[in-house]
Design an enzyme around this catalytic site. Structure first.
Site, PDB file in Angstrom:
ATOM      1  N   LYS A   3       0.782  -1.264  -0.081  1.00 23.67           N
ATOM      2  CA  LYS A   3       0.052   0.052  -0.003  1.00 23.67           C
ATOM      3  C   LYS A   3       0.918   1.254  -0.010  1.00 23.67           C
ATOM      4  O   LYS A   3       0.576   2.270  -0.700  1.00 23.67           O
ATOM      5  CB  LYS A   3      -0.856   0.106   1.172  1.00 23.67           C
ATOM      6  CG  LYS A   3      -2.118  -1.148   1.009  1.00 23.67           C
ATOM      7  CD  LYS A   3      -2.931  -1.091   2.308  1.00 23.67           C
ATOM      8  CE  LYS A   3      -3.769  -2.362   2.136  1.00 23.67           C
ATOM      9  NZ  LYS A   3      -4.858  -2.363   3.263  1.00 23.67           N
ATOM     10  N   GLY A 118     -10.430  -7.229   2.758  1.00 27.03           N
ATOM     11  CA  GLY A 118     -11.011  -8.489   3.572  1.00 27.03           C
ATOM     12  C   GLY A 118     -10.605  -9.635   2.673  1.00 27.03           C
ATOM     13  O   GLY A 118      -9.979  -9.293   1.463  1.00 27.03           O
TER      14      GLY A 118
END
Length: 138
Positions: A3, A118
């Site tokens: 990220k 998720g």
């Protein structure tokens, strides 16, 4: 770390994995475990380490957060204790949050918060990447 790489690249930096400084939150014994089974055994043996971190945070009315930061052309990821005034304090589960501090948002950073992918969505993304990579060779 992925990220951070995505955000840094979107911000115009030609970063690679080696450009991101990561403070590991695991004890050395866990990192040096030769097998997955030994890794989990070391986690259990080092439970006091994690308990102490949590208790230290709670004693100072803070919570633990693994925070990535991109500042002055450098990217880092560290385990931090943050108080209720920090935008990351209320994170829960697989939530993601990004706080932008810019010339226009110095006093009150711009905060974007939402659910993380998720396991199911992440697995679908990985599967799609595999299919795309396989299709490129044909």
């Amino acid at each position: 770390m992925r990220k951070m790489l995505i955000l840094a690249r979107d911000a115009g930096y030609a970063f690679e994995e080696a450009d991101v400084s990561i403070q590991n939150m695991l004890p050395d014994a866990c990192l040096q475990a030769p097998t997955v089974e030994e890794f989990y055994k070391q986690l259990e043996l080092n439970a006091d380490y994690f308990t102490q971190l949590k208790q230290e945070a709670e004693a100072s009315k803070k919570v633990l957060r693994y925070i990535g930061k991109l500042e002055d052309g450098k990217a880092s990821i560290t385990l931090q204790m943050v108080d209720e005034n920090h935008p990351f304090y209320m994170l829960s589960g697989s939530d993601n949050i990004i706080s932008f501090t810019t010339d226009r948002y110095k006093v009150r950073p711009l905060v974007v918060k939402g659910p993380g992918a998720g396991a199911e969505v992440t697995a679908a993304g990985v599967f799609a990447d595999i299919i795309n990579v396989g299709g490129e060779k044909n």
